[in-house]
Design an enzyme around this catalytic site. Structure first.
Site, short mmCIF file in Angstrom:
data_model
loop_
_atom_site.label_atom_id
_atom_site.label_comp_id
_atom_site.label_asym_id
_atom_site.label_seq_id
_atom_site.Cartn_x
_atom_site.Cartn_y
_atom_site.Cartn_z
N LYS A 41 0.81 -1.22 0.00
CA LYS A 41 0.00 0.00 0.00
C LYS A 41 0.86 1.28 0.00
CE LYS A 41 -3.94 -2.40 2.04
NZ LYS A 41 -4.99 -2.42 3.08
N HIS A 88 -2.08 -5.65 1.16
CA HIS A 88 -3.31 -6.40 0.89
C HIS A 88 -2.93 -7.81 0.44
CE1 HIS A 88 -7.16 -7.47 -1.10
NE2 HIS A 88 -6.37 -8.00 -2.02
N GLU A 146 -8.58 -11.00 -8.55
CA GLU A 146 -7.71 -9.85 -8.31
C GLU A 146 -6.50 -9.85 -9.24
OE1 GLU A 146 -9.13 -9.43 -3.65
OE2 GLU A 146 -7.05 -9.96 -4.05
#
Lengths: 157, 154
Positions: free
Chosen positions: A28, A134, A145
């Protein structure tokens, strides 16, 4: 002797059949900004997982909204989208035996305060919202994803 | 004291042995920041083009075929005196001559399979970065309001 060969063949077969599973992960914005890319990838690799695809990108608001669409309407949704599009992130396809479960172990609990010592979130996470990384929560999410961000040509065979 | 950008490649030997994280860690600890990175499997043409300056050298063919043995990680590193700092962190081309604590001393197995590539001059850094990255693939190190960059660029 026959028995030995049989055992050897069985072992070889089960080895080749053992699932090289893939999972998806994102480092992130805060962890990228604070130069923890190497530290985080190192912890993933030391858990015998391999990086099969990797790229740095900055998400648009629309991309972040689409990626987290299942959380739309939840109280944290807007902040999450804003945070994820606040700076460059590192997107990864990670491969290995039981990769989905193994990565979640290495990543640790969503809340860094509850994450086990030695996990990525305990080491680099700051809060539930800003928790460094994540990781896909199931093989189905992993597939979805990965294809959200990577074309098959971008993943090492 | 000048902020520069340089090109770094983690070579197939180091990628194959899962040393990506440890190597990036050494760059980040030295104050070099990743502003672009992607994993790719070079084609023969890409590898030959990248090493074109070495075309007549005896090691050219082996170098090209080594670079095709697996995926590589190409990166743009940014920082004060990035070109020289990167070369210091990498260590000498021959791992036997590389200083202790350098990437090559730690991870390289030979003069050819030497774990990393780094640009050797400002001029070459520019050429090598442009060889692999479009301007909009390089991410400004800013959070908050986005600069006009990138795939990255919004």
């Amino acid at each position: 002797m026959h028995k030995f060969i049989f055992c050897l063949l069985t072992a070889l077969m089960s080895f080749s059949l053992s699932a090289q599973e893939r999972t998806f992960s994102m480092i992130k914005p805060a962890a990228v900004q604070e130069h923890h890319i190497g530290g985080i990838i190192d912890m993933i690799e030391k858990a015998h997982l391999s990086i099969a695809g990797l790229k740095m990108q900055r998400l648009s608001t629309e991309q972040a909204e689409a990626f987290y669409a299942e959380h739309k309407g939840k109280p944290f949704y807007n902040d999450l989208v804003k945070m994820m599009s606040s700076g460059p992130i590192v997107l990864m396809v990670i491969e290995g035996d039981g990769a989905v479960a193994k990565l979640r172990e290495v990543v640790g609990s969503t809340d860094p305060k509850k994450a086990n010592v030695g996990t990525i979130r305990a080491t680099f996470g700051k809060s539930v919202g800003d928790n460094a990384i994540h990781a896909s929560d199931s093989p189905e999410s992993a597939t979805r994803e990965i294809s959200f961000f990577f074309s098959e040509e971008e993943i090492a065979q | 004291m000048k902020v520069e950008r340089t090109l770094s490649i983690v070579k197939p030997d180091a990628v194959g042995r899962n040393h990506i994280g440890a190597i990036i860690n050494m760059f980040e600890d030295a104050g070099l920041h990743l502003v672009a990175v992607k994993m790719l499997h070079l084609t023969k043409e890409q590898a030959e083009g990248f090493y074109a300056v070495h075309k007549e050298r005896p090691f050219f063919k082996d170098l090209v075929s080594f670079m095709l043995t697996g995926p590589v990680l190409v990166m743009v590193l940014e920082g004060v005196n990035a070109i020289n700092v990167n070369r210091d962190v990498m260590g000498a081309t021959d791992p036997k001559k590389a200083a202790k604590g350098t990437i090559r001393h730690t991870f390289a197995s030979g003069i050819e399979e030497n774990a990393v590539h780094g640009s050797d001059s400002e001029a070459n850094a520019k050429i090598e970065i442009e060889y692999f990255f479009k301007q909009n693939e390089i991410c400004a190190r800013t959070r908050g309001k986005a600069k006009s960059c990138c795939s990255c660029a919004h």
